[in-house]
Design an enzyme around this catalytic site. Sequence first.
Site, PDB file in Angstrom:
ATOM      1  CG  ASN A 197      -4.032  -1.376   6.023  1.00  0.00           C
ATOM      2  OD1 ASN A 197      -4.869  -0.527   5.716  1.00  0.00           O
ATOM      3  ND2 ASN A 197      -3.840  -2.465   5.320  1.00  0.00           N
TER       4      ASN A 197
ATOM      5  CG  ASP B 157      -2.387   4.874  -4.352  1.00  0.00           C
ATOM      6  OD1 ASP B 157      -2.674   5.151  -5.525  1.00  0.00           O
ATOM      7  OD2 ASP B 157      -1.554   4.023  -4.027  1.00  0.00           O
TER       8      ASP B 157
ATOM      9  N   GLY C  68      -3.201   8.555   6.005  1.00  0.00           N
ATOM     10  CA  GLY C  68      -2.272   8.660   4.882  1.00  0.00           C
ATOM     11  C   GLY C  68      -1.567   9.997   4.944  1.00  0.00           C
TER      12      GLY C  68
ATOM     13  CD  GLU D 144       2.155   7.110   4.648  1.00  0.00           C
ATOM     14  OE1 GLU D 144       1.482   8.129   4.486  1.00  0.00           O
ATOM     15  OE2 GLU D 144       2.270   6.239   3.763  1.00  0.00           O
ATOM     16  CG  LEU D 145       0.370   0.721   4.177  1.00  0.00           C
ATOM     17  CD1 LEU D 145       0.179  -0.198   5.369  1.00  0.00           C
ATOM     18  CD2 LEU D 145      -0.715   0.427   3.154  1.00  0.00           C
TER      19      LEU D 145
ATOM     20  CB  THR E 205      -0.439  18.421   2.010  1.00  0.00           C
ATOM     21  OG1 THR E 205      -1.069  18.980   0.864  1.00  0.00           O
ATOM     22  CG2 THR E 205      -1.461  18.278   3.112  1.00  0.00           C
ATOM     23  CD  GLU E 206       4.996  17.461   3.139  1.00  0.00           C
ATOM     24  OE1 GLU E 206       3.817  17.070   3.254  1.00  0.00           O
ATOM     25  OE2 GLU E 206       5.679  17.820   4.100  1.00  0.00           O
ATOM     26  CD  GLU E 207       1.555  13.977  -3.469  1.00  0.00           C
ATOM     27  OE1 GLU E 207       1.004  14.350  -4.516  1.00  0.00           O
ATOM     28  OE2 GLU E 207       2.586  13.272  -3.444  1.00  0.00           O
TER      29      GLU E 207
END
Lengths: 552, 252
Positions: free
Chosen positions: B129, B152, B73, B96-97, B227-229
């Site tokens: 996935n 998530d 992810g 990454e999905l 990380t961006e998050e």
Amino acid sequence: MSLQKLRHPFQCLTRLEIPGTDHDNLLLVALGLRVLAVNHKTGAVVGSWNAESAGSKGSIIQMNMSNRMDYVALVTSEDKAVHILSTSLTCLLLPLNKRTLPKRPSCIKWSYDDKHVLVGDKFGDVYALPLHIPVIPVEEAVSLPADESGKTAEETPKEDLKPTPAPDPEDVAAEDGPPAKRYKPSASELTVHSGRNRQALENQKRTAAMKHDQRKAHDPTLNIALGHVSMLTALTCTRVASTRATADDTMCYSREQGYIWSDEVNIGEYHDYIITADRDEHIRISRGLPQTHIIENYCFGHTSFISALCVCDGQDSGGYHYAGNLLFSGGGDDWIGVWDWLKGTLICKIPLDDPTQQQPQPPGAPDDKTDRRTAVSGIWQWAIPTPTTDDWIRIAIACEGEPRIITLTCTSLAPKSASDFERAEYKLPGNMLDMEYIDTETIIISLDSMHEVSSTETLRDANSEKSCPRLFLLHNSEFLFATTQEPDDNADTGGVPFDVDQKVAASLAEKGLDVEIEATPENQAKMKDVLYGIRSLRKGFYEKAQEPAEEE
Amino acid sequence: MLENNANPTLSKSTGLPRKRFYRARAHSNPLSDSHFPIPISPCQVDYSLHYPQLFPSSDKIDGAKKIQFADVGCGFGGLLISLSTLFPETLMIGMELRDKVTEYVKERILALRVANPGQYQNISVVRTNSMKYIPNYFEKGQLSKMFFLFPDPHFKEKNHRRRVISTHLLDEYAYCLGVGGIIYTITDVEELGEWMKACLESHPLFEALTKEELEADPVVKLLTSATEEGQKVARNGGQTFQAVYRRFMPSQ
């Protein structure tokens, strides 16, 4: 015009031997919700149990006999329950217990030591249900110790005690995860930003408080052994002896050292394994209980779902039963995989259809939209090879909704390529549902007496002169090494293959146990659901028929 | 449309792709059927596609280097890019999905390779996935680090089985990780942080890193900063919850 009535087929059958008694020719068959013990020589019904008496609904969809043949485990479709019945002489078909699972079980198998029933479900979880339901005092069940035996007890029932926020039983919470506690929304004031989100959060908190008291605790005996992310479609378990007590030059498998010579390991050691397969092309080899969290390897190669697994067993000259290193797998691919499962290597692929023969298109209306691609519904080992019966591997294969049985025979216990297998096919008078071997020469097959040959939807014409037997005996001599054979057209008036069916039908009628089904559209849909669920595992099968699923 | 012009998706000043052209839905259901190609087995992962400079041909060389870090992810790939220069000799992949996000990371890596010749050759991204197919990419014990950064949260209890960290998925991660391999998890959702920690804590094949080990590990600092998050959480003054565990072999 009155509605047609059709004989209900036997969905599952399994052999039951009670040695030393006159009950050594028994067969357990599932007829709707009822399981019957019938003598396959005389046709006599010697036992019967109706799952309705235990409050079950639907039909029996899975049946598995314990390795010692003292218990049978059944799955009923509508209430998602697993029943265990005793099959000993004194309490034949006496119910022992019933457990209801959160999702419909898709496969069931006794662990090698018969202490657990392994049940795989639609969510990909594999439950290890102990034979006897352990008695847990209510107090203890609610506040189970977090992990009393340290890190080895990986799956304590704590996870099943989580509160269920939704009253709908379909909405049961995920079974895997950290211990239970009072429901608390995951979001907090720090993680939500918009006004509406904040409002939703408040609502969540309010309903959580309301529902906390109404929650239903899960059955604490439902231990999860392992889980796939995809739907579990096949499950088997096996025990590998670290050594075979025969010749000194036998190669055998040791968990610590890999393949080694048999005189280098301790005699009497063994290892249990669980082999699971899912809709996403995986075959996973895990260690047996209680070390199911250790994945030994995967068998890669399938490009479609897997719906049948079969590990080849054998017997050495000392009469010691061992599991071979051969695994057969089948599903949505048009070949059968032969694996050395402990190494995770594909030995060969065997085409399902005879490449030299053009397959005739199965009869059926041209507007019949059902998926006609072959889907393997079962793989069985015909007979266990022993040194006295030659070291032959004999495998029988059924495809969903197809009136044929395919056999593969290999005269060596270590096949190298597909050419080592002799393929034979026998046409049957009805779609093949299940089979069981009676002795090294004979198998008994359960046929779909309701549906037309090659169809999973069209019902038979009950007034037609030709009816389909529900049980069909097949002798090895009739088709081994022969190519495709046609059934004798006159055969349904008598003869050995049909004998057993007529005898069983007579004694069922005598006891008033036979089941007939009216040919209504509801029953038709219901029977399709009970008998044929494998082709729909193919990806994209429902895409045209249904809206995209799982969208919020 | 804008996208038809002479690559307006790339920034004029830096040559890097611009995020606003790669907007995607924040969530994707990992349980639904996948319709993208998946390697049948780890030996069919084409390294020459991912690392063209290091693997000029798609022929397999025995004993060749294998991917050792997996960022599951990976989102917009911030961590991969920081790790690339920190561990220039290690092959790593982001998984990454979401299709568009994968495209962005792909473009970003390509642009970085052009701007910095010889660098960023050891990172790549794949759309997959990972919850379903991680064993298709890595052999037993192949990985030495796995990252699950700001996954998530799947708030609803009904959807907890979609979470990327669960007791059963940890079995698979333990299979892919070599003994001594480290799993890094971080989130800004307290409940998910507790969940991930509880899953790792109760798993028989993982043990927590000690405080000293955490302080000595340069990667731990990147979890929040790279990380961006993580940067977003820091901007909003939020809190993070991390769990770092080592794959170990219990004595049997």
